[in-house]
Write a protein that holds these residues in place. Structure first.
Motif, PDB file in Angstrom:
ATOM      1  N   MET A  14     -60.781  12.935  50.370  1.00  0.00           N
ATOM      2  CA  MET A  14     -60.384  12.656  49.263  1.00  0.00           C
ATOM      3  C   MET A  14     -59.547  13.528  48.341  1.00  0.00           C
ATOM      4  O   MET A  14     -58.713  13.401  47.484  1.00  0.00           O
ATOM      5  CB  MET A  14     -61.580  12.118  48.282  1.00  0.00           C
ATOM      6  N   THR A  15     -59.752  14.970  48.853  1.00  0.00           N
ATOM      7  CA  THR A  15     -58.930  16.073  48.030  1.00  0.00           C
ATOM      8  C   THR A  15     -57.737  16.172  48.596  1.00  0.00           C
ATOM      9  O   THR A  15     -56.852  16.230  47.960  1.00  0.00           O
ATOM     10  CB  THR A  15     -59.653  17.375  48.649  1.00  0.00           C
ATOM     11  N   HIS A  30     -54.368  15.527  46.172  1.00  0.00           N
ATOM     12  CA  HIS A  30     -53.313  16.697  46.355  1.00  0.00           C
ATOM     13  C   HIS A  30     -51.937  15.775  46.440  1.00  0.00           C
ATOM     14  O   HIS A  30     -50.940  16.108  45.856  1.00  0.00           O
ATOM     15  CB  HIS A  30     -53.817  17.347  47.476  1.00  0.00           C
ATOM     16  N   GLU A  31     -52.101  14.886  47.458  1.00  0.00           N
ATOM     17  CA  GLU A  31     -50.792  13.885  47.557  1.00  0.00           C
ATOM     18  C   GLU A  31     -50.302  13.423  46.459  1.00  0.00           C
ATOM     19  O   GLU A  31     -49.230  13.130  46.035  1.00  0.00           O
ATOM     20  CB  GLU A  31     -50.925  13.103  48.677  1.00  0.00           C
ATOM     21  N   LEU A  32     -51.126  12.806  45.792  1.00  0.00           N
ATOM     22  CA  LEU A  32     -50.800  11.824  44.386  1.00  0.00           C
ATOM     23  C   LEU A  32     -50.315  12.764  43.342  1.00  0.00           C
ATOM     24  O   LEU A  32     -49.669  12.409  42.943  1.00  0.00           O
ATOM     25  CB  LEU A  32     -52.202  10.955  43.944  1.00  0.00           C
TER      26      LEU A  32
END
Length: 658
Positions: free
Chosen positions: A5-6, A10-12
């Protein structure tokens, strides 16, 4: 799980920040284009060059200013050589000479976004797709998800983002499919400008979207050639054109002519008469091309006397035999009728000129012009090759259609019962407009287009095909249709014959059979009709296993349809209530107005899509016209999520066949 999820968050966050950068760059592009218009007005150049530059700058600024709001990219390519490209509907860069922040989906480098696979990565390491909130206007916060395919590592999957976009409820006009184009669609979209393509597309295969995206691709790839000849989109009716009207603007292409065949060939005439079906069938028949040619050229006649042209105190004479030879030579050359008239005049004047030069030497242009305007020469031309209008020729023919190519019954069907006093007061039918266009093009060639996209082409008559083909004599066509959906009395039985009438007999016919929009339950129901349609088309198949199909046997179809609509409104999306034309007023009166509900006759449903379709009394739809089963096939396949079949009568046998 927390780490994953992290990583996603981060990518989003990174991609949202990149989108903000792109938005800032696009704003600068808009402002810069406006400034160029102002500074361009002060550029020293010739009048024509300054005008062309000003038009280009103003058009570019208008195009950027009117860009539809929305996400600026929908995909990303990470190449094995380390390069990275974001893919969107328009090229975006901070400065014109800088590498783009976003690549236009039509650029050659973007093709691998649509074509690369785990089996053939085409140099792509990772293909990323972005998920945006429905109806997003392009706020970075609307970027809600992403998915990566590691193609170089052999990763292959069905994209949930693509599936979600395809299945998203339909409200309002048709959307573009730039983010979801499939490989077989991409091959058609990127076909060369010189290539005419015919797409035999089953319902829900995206043939209309393919045609519109091919238009956008050609405008991007060959802007100057297309601008010289123009690009034309032809649809079956104004309802359909309204439905597709937002697709090209969403792709950054505005000002494209979208029309119907009737509007394109109307010549300023309104349709003020209605033919019987028998008369319309004759008028749309391919034989009418020869019939009209003979009716026009029957006015050409051999000279009855020699030509005597006064020239001061002298009179030049051209013998009758020489004039007859001129007329026959010109007829054999088969030029457009108006060109033939001028050739007759020019050659008659040349015959006089040769006599004069043999007698007393060369003659100048002023002398030649005087002879060409001489009353005797004009009388000769008018007698042998009279000036006519298409309306005059057709009115004379329909008053007394004496051509042996037609049977006595056919001649009786098209003969005017009460001819008008003059062709100027004639009331023309829709089929007459096609015949007038044929005659107009025999008299004088029309200007053509660089490319023409023809949708629902299976319903065109041979004579309508000829009208379109003449407008693409030196251009190409994208022909879109489905033989199973042919509903006119003259609908195509085979694409090879249709393409011959369009003037493109060598064009390839490419079938699209995989439905992305219509669910499997609806496709399987519609496929039951195919054996009864006498259409040589493969069965459609659907990639969608969802969808609902409901049969409602009722005593009162109007009340039953109202109940089905109420149930449909519990779901998202648009609702189309489709019935035999005569039943529509009763349904419209019984159903309360609702923004998501459209009541429409079966005769204009072609090409449209609704999330939920209520098909009312299929037997009445079938009985209403000669090709009623084809019409029912169209109606059933308008549903892209749910289909309710409401009926009081027994269903057509072809539909209940196991």
């Amino acid at each position: 799980m927390l780490g994953a999820m992290t990583s996603l968050d981060h990518e989003l966050t990174t991609e949202r920040a990149y989108h903000d950068t792109c938005r800032t760059a696009l704003d600068r592009m808009v402002d810069g284009a406006a400034e160029q218009v102002v500074t361009g007005e002060d550029v020293a150049a010739s009048g024509a060059d300054a005008e062309a530059l000003g038009y280009h700058l103003r058009s570019h600024a208008k195009e950027l200013r009117e860009q539809r709001p929305g996400p600026l990219f929908f995909g990303r390519l990470d190449l094995q050589d380390g390069r990275r490209h974001h893919i969107g509907r328009r090229r975006i860069s901070e400065r014109p000479a800088d590498p783009p922040l976003v690549i236009d989906w039509r650029a050659p480098v973007a093709r691998s976004f649509y074509q690369a696979s785990a089996r053939d990565p085409q140099g792509v390491d990772v293909r990323r797709r972005f998920g945006w909130a429905p109806a997003s206007t392009g706020a970075s916060a609307d970027l809600t998800g992403l998915e990566d395919e590691h193609l170089a590592a052999g990763d292959s999957r069905i994209s949930a983002i693509v599936a979600g976009e395809i299945e998203r409820p339909r409200v309002g006009p048709m959307r573009d499919i730039a983010a979801t184009i499939q490989p077989e669609q991409d091959d058609l979209v990127r076909a060369d400008l010189a290539t005419t393509v015919c797409v035999q597309g089953a319902p829900g295969t995206g043939k209309t979207a393919v045609g519109l995206h091919r238009a956008a691709y050609l405008l991007y790839t060959h802007p100057q050639r297309i601008q010289r000849g123009g690009l034309l989109i032809l649809g079956p009716n104004r309802t359909f054109l309204s439905y597709i009207s937002e697709v090209l603007p969403s792709l950054g292409e505005t000002g494209i002519r979208q029309s119907t065949v009737e509007e394109e060939i109307g010549r300023g005439h309104e349709v003020r008469a209605v033919d019987s079906e028998a008369a319309a069938v004759v008028k749309h028949d391919a034989r009418m091309a020869r019939v009209l040619h003979r009716a026009l050229y029957a006015r050409v006649a051999a000279p009855a006397d020699s030509l005597a042209v006064p020239d001061g105190s002298y009179r030049w004479r051209v013998p009758c035999e020489a004039l007859a030879e001129i007329v026959e030579e010109v007829r054999a050359e088969a030029p457009p009728y108006a060109v033939g008239r001028e050739r007759i005049r020019t050659r008659a004047v040349r015959a006089v000129q040769l006599q004069a030069e043999r007698r007393s030497g060369p003659r100048g242009a002023a002398w030649t012009g005087k002879i060409a305007r001489a009353r005797a020469v004009s009388a000769f031309v008018d007698a042998c090759w009279p000036k006519v209008t298409p309306e005059e020729v057709l009115a004379d023919f329909l008053t007394d259609p004496r051509d042996a190519l037609l049977t006595p019954e056919e001649r009786a069907a098209i003969r005017w019962v009460a001819p008008p006093r003059s062709y100027r007061s004639a009331k023309w039918s829709a089929a007459d407009l096609v015949l007038l266009d044929e005659l107009a093009c025999l008299i004088e060639r029309p200007a053509g287009y660089g490319h023409v996209v023809v949708d629902e082409a299976q319903d065109l008559s041979p004579m309508q095909c000829r009208a379109i083909g003449r407008r693409a004599d030196f251009g190409s066509l994208t022909v879109l249709g489905d033989l199973a959906q042919g509903t006119t009395p003259w609908a195509a039985r085979s694409w090879s014959e249709h393409l011959s009438h369009l003037g493109k007999p060598q064009a390839a016919v490419v079938p699209l059979t995989t439905g992305f929009r219509v669910p499997a339950a609806v496709v399987e129901l519609a496929n039951r009709l195919l054996p009864s349609l006498a259409a040589e088309v493969p069965e459609a198949r659907s990639l969608r296993s969802d969808g609902e199909l409901t049969f409602r046997r009722v005593d009162d179809v109007v009340a039953g349809a109202a109940e089905a609509v109420r149930a449909a409104l519990d779901h998202e999306g648009s609702v189309g209530v489709i019935a035999e034309d005569g039943l529509v007023p009763r349904l419209a009166e019984a159903l309360p107005p609702h923004a998501r509900v459209t009541v429409l006759p079966a005769s204009i449903a072609k090409g449209l899509e609704y999330d939920h379709v209520v098909a009312v009394e299929p037997s009445a739809i079938v009985a209403a016209e000669r090709r009623g089963l084809h019409r029912l096939y169209v109606v059933l396949t308008r549903a892209v999520s749910r289909l309710d079949v409401v009926h009081a009568r027994d269903l057509p046998e072809a539909l209940t066949r196991a």
